[in-house]
Design an enzyme around this catalytic site. Sequence first.
Site, mmCIF file in Angstrom:
data_model
loop_
_atom_site.group_PDB
_atom_site.id
_atom_site.type_symbol
_atom_site.label_atom_id
_atom_site.label_comp_id
_atom_site.label_asym_id
_atom_site.label_seq_id
_atom_site.Cartn_x
_atom_site.Cartn_y
_atom_site.Cartn_z
ATOM 1 N N ASP A 1 -99.669 152.563 -66.546
ATOM 2 C CA ASP A 1 -98.550 153.326 -65.984
ATOM 3 C C ASP A 1 -98.017 152.639 -64.724
ATOM 4 O O ASP A 1 -96.805 152.546 -64.514
ATOM 5 C CB ASP A 1 -98.987 154.757 -65.649
ATOM 6 C CG ASP A 1 -99.452 155.505 -66.884
ATOM 7 O OD1 ASP A 1 -98.996 155.152 -67.990
ATOM 8 O OD2 ASP A 1 -100.284 156.424 -66.751
ATOM 9 N N GLU B 1 -95.799 160.373 -75.279
ATOM 10 C CA GLU B 1 -96.543 161.622 -75.101
ATOM 11 C C GLU B 1 -95.667 162.850 -75.321
ATOM 12 O O GLU B 1 -96.114 163.970 -75.108
ATOM 13 C CB GLU B 1 -97.215 161.668 -73.717
ATOM 14 C CG GLU B 1 -98.482 160.834 -73.688
ATOM 15 C CD GLU B 1 -99.340 161.019 -72.451
ATOM 16 O OE1 GLU B 1 -98.841 161.495 -71.419
ATOM 17 O OE2 GLU B 1 -100.525 160.659 -72.528
ATOM 18 N N THR C 1 -107.724 154.267 -64.748
ATOM 19 C CA THR C 1 -106.819 155.240 -65.378
ATOM 20 C C THR C 1 -105.415 155.084 -64.776
ATOM 21 O O THR C 1 -105.262 155.132 -63.562
ATOM 22 C CB THR C 1 -107.296 156.691 -65.116
ATOM 23 O OG1 THR C 1 -108.698 156.729 -65.184
ATOM 24 C CG2 THR C 1 -106.681 157.649 -66.126
ATOM 25 N N LYS D 1 -107.221 140.565 -67.533
ATOM 26 C CA LYS D 1 -106.730 139.232 -67.953
ATOM 27 C C LYS D 1 -105.246 139.070 -67.641
ATOM 28 O O LYS D 1 -104.663 138.039 -67.927
ATOM 29 C CB LYS D 1 -106.972 139.034 -69.466
ATOM 30 C CG LYS D 1 -108.460 139.079 -69.863
ATOM 31 C CD LYS D 1 -108.690 138.577 -71.281
ATOM 32 C CE LYS D 1 -108.362 139.603 -72.358
ATOM 33 N NZ LYS D 1 -109.219 140.810 -72.382
ATOM 34 N N GLY D 2 -104.616 140.111 -67.108
ATOM 35 C CA GLY D 2 -103.186 140.033 -66.795
ATOM 36 C C GLY D 2 -102.357 140.510 -67.976
ATOM 37 O O GLY D 2 -102.656 141.533 -68.577
ATOM 38 N N GLY E 1 -100.386 162.385 -66.518
ATOM 39 C CA GLY E 1 -99.430 162.273 -67.621
ATOM 40 C C GLY E 1 -98.724 160.933 -67.456
ATOM 41 O O GLY E 1 -98.357 160.557 -66.333
ATOM 42 N N LYS E 2 -98.553 160.238 -68.573
ATOM 43 C CA LYS E 2 -97.997 158.882 -68.460
ATOM 44 C C LYS E 2 -96.598 158.884 -67.842
ATOM 45 O O LYS E 2 -96.261 158.019 -67.036
ATOM 46 C CB LYS E 2 -97.977 158.205 -69.836
ATOM 47 C CG LYS E 2 -99.400 157.950 -70.337
ATOM 48 C CD LYS E 2 -99.451 157.206 -71.621
ATOM 49 C CE LYS E 2 -100.841 157.314 -72.242
ATOM 50 N NZ LYS E 2 -101.914 156.808 -71.368
ATOM 51 N N GLY E 3 -95.777 159.881 -68.212
ATOM 52 C CA GLY E 3 -94.425 159.930 -67.661
ATOM 53 C C GLY E 3 -94.467 160.106 -66.146
ATOM 54 O O GLY E 3 -93.819 159.359 -65.406
HETATM 55 P P1 ATP Z 1 -104.791 152.581 -68.946
HETATM 56 O O1 ATP Z 1 -104.689 153.009 -70.401
HETATM 57 O O2 ATP Z 1 -106.176 152.588 -68.393
HETATM 58 O O3 ATP Z 1 -103.796 153.255 -68.073
HETATM 59 P P2 ATP Z 1 -103.742 150.167 -70.020
HETATM 60 O O4 ATP Z 1 -104.781 149.815 -71.037
HETATM 61 O O5 ATP Z 1 -102.481 150.751 -70.500
HETATM 62 O O6 ATP Z 1 -104.368 151.044 -68.882
HETATM 63 P P3 ATP Z 1 -104.146 147.584 -68.903
HETATM 64 O O7 ATP Z 1 -103.712 146.521 -69.827
HETATM 65 O O8 ATP Z 1 -105.602 147.855 -68.798
HETATM 66 O O9 ATP Z 1 -103.318 148.887 -69.191
HETATM 67 O O10 ATP Z 1 -103.635 147.247 -67.427
HETATM 68 C C1 ATP Z 1 -102.267 147.112 -67.105
HETATM 69 C C2 ATP Z 1 -102.099 146.016 -66.059
HETATM 70 O O11 ATP Z 1 -102.820 146.384 -64.883
HETATM 71 C C3 ATP Z 1 -102.672 144.669 -66.482
HETATM 72 O O12 ATP Z 1 -101.741 143.917 -67.232
HETATM 73 C C4 ATP Z 1 -102.994 144.051 -65.136
HETATM 74 O O13 ATP Z 1 -101.828 143.468 -64.578
HETATM 75 C C5 ATP Z 1 -103.408 145.257 -64.282
HETATM 76 N N1 ATP Z 1 -104.873 145.439 -64.311
HETATM 77 C C6 ATP Z 1 -105.574 146.282 -65.098
HETATM 78 N N2 ATP Z 1 -106.911 146.182 -64.868
HETATM 79 C C7 ATP Z 1 -107.039 145.255 -63.900
HETATM 80 C C8 ATP Z 1 -108.159 144.681 -63.210
HETATM 81 N N3 ATP Z 1 -109.426 145.040 -63.497
HETATM 82 N N4 ATP Z 1 -107.906 143.737 -62.271
HETATM 83 C C9 ATP Z 1 -106.647 143.360 -61.970
HETATM 84 N N5 ATP Z 1 -105.550 143.842 -62.581
HETATM 85 C C10 ATP Z 1 -105.736 144.778 -63.523
HETATM 86 O O1 RIB Z 2 -102.277 156.781 -68.529
HETATM 87 C C1 RIB Z 2 -103.075 157.738 -67.873
HETATM 88 C C2 RIB Z 2 -102.642 159.112 -68.261
HETATM 89 O O2 RIB Z 2 -102.900 159.303 -69.641
HETATM 90 C C3 RIB Z 2 -103.401 160.225 -67.569
HETATM 91 O O3 RIB Z 2 -102.799 160.628 -66.371
HETATM 92 C C4 RIB Z 2 -103.489 161.314 -68.628
HETATM 93 O O4 RIB Z 2 -102.759 162.451 -68.296
HETATM 94 C C5 RIB Z 2 -102.991 160.681 -69.907
HETATM 95 O O5 RIB Z 2 -101.713 161.085 -70.230
#
Ligand code: ATP
Ligand code: RIB
Length: 406
Positions: free
Chosen positions: A351, A239, A347, A323-324, A137-139
Amino acid sequence: MYLEERRLAIIQHLIENDNGSVAYYSARFGVSKETIRHDLNALAESGFVRRCHGGAILSKRNLLSELSSGNSNELLELLKKINSDSEIFNDYRGQKKMSGRVCVFGSFNVDIVAKVSRFPRGGESLMALGSSVGPGGKGTNQATAASKAGAYVHFVSKVGKDQFSRMASEHLTLSEIDSFNLYQSDTEPTGSAIIYVSQDDGENMIAIYSGANITVTDAEVQGIFPALKKSDILLVQLENNFEATFSLVKSARELGKKVILNPAPYSPKAKEFLPFIDIITPNETEASLLSGIAVTDMESAKTAAKEIQALGVTTVLITMGSKGALLLNDNKFHHIKPYPAVVVDTTGAGDAFNGALAATLASGRDLIYSASWASAFASIAVELEGASSMPDINLVNAKFTDHQLS
Ligand code: ATP
Ligand code: RIB
């Protein structure tokens, strides 16, 4: 030096320093990096040590619980003799707290994960390579991240009255989260998320059932106020039921608290929050949906960030995976650099980033520093399996410093 002796020396070093690199151990013991990698992998099997990019980190929690469990094996007995005066034997909770206080309101889900070689196609049944059930869960993930990143965290969530609610309270009790309100719904089950993690690249696909998360009442929101008043920052996601999150955000604003909204999963209602928040942290998909600009690279992210800012929020921080991130603040863009990572499971990357960002900002650091530190934190989180698995602060500090210096 014999193999056992060397492995024990590695654990001793980890106890004193929390983390160590393959390069350091190889130079110190005069053996090849391959030999050290074998050592670290073998130690990782004991559960006391976790492998990470370029080295290893001590799982203090596992070591402490083994030491106090009364279990016995050769390694444990030796460690007890050698380290009876060491700080590891003191309660390590709270040793490393920064001063900031973060209130996180958000979801608890039980994450049901299948590791697959690739995502299944429509109508296809695919054999999974592994499967697990754990807290998510995101929280929850963001509260866990903020506490691991050193903040005092108060977390508020809602679950059902089913077997998964036990998982929630056990997880929160055992975590480093300092305090929590866990409300229970009489009618809805605990939220759940069915997650596929692809072995190809650690990417994921998620289907969420919100359950109790979207039944938070006005009275329950009021119950958060005492903790909110003591906090520096409120961190929320999307959420939970919109009304509850919206009302809490508005109250936080009235109390003069800084508010961070992670607009995930995307909802068009996210736009209604913008005048009441300080920082929005969409990922590329959410930024595209919020702005109407397809975010694919830094240039399109800049255009999208400007559009989102024009909707009424001062600071836009778009996370962009490997990409950061792109920060738009004070009408200036900053590229928040990514850190190298050996990706295992993305995943919860967002968060990890959001929790670490809130913790660092709450400790008084500025935005660029906090976002960069959060990027280092998230880069280690993607090396760990499980959305709620967050890295140790010392390892993050080491990676952050190395990167800043290089
Ligand atoms: P998710 O939904 O899978 O939880 P998200 O899409 O919300 O992730 P991202 O933008 O993918 O979030 O990632 C958040 C941060 O995590 C990025 O800004 C970066 O700093 C770090 N990060 C994610 N993937 C990588 C990677 N492959 N290598 C290095 N840093 C990463
Ligand atoms: O951001 C990852 C989370 O999204 C998972 O832990 C899942 O529970 C969904 O809420």
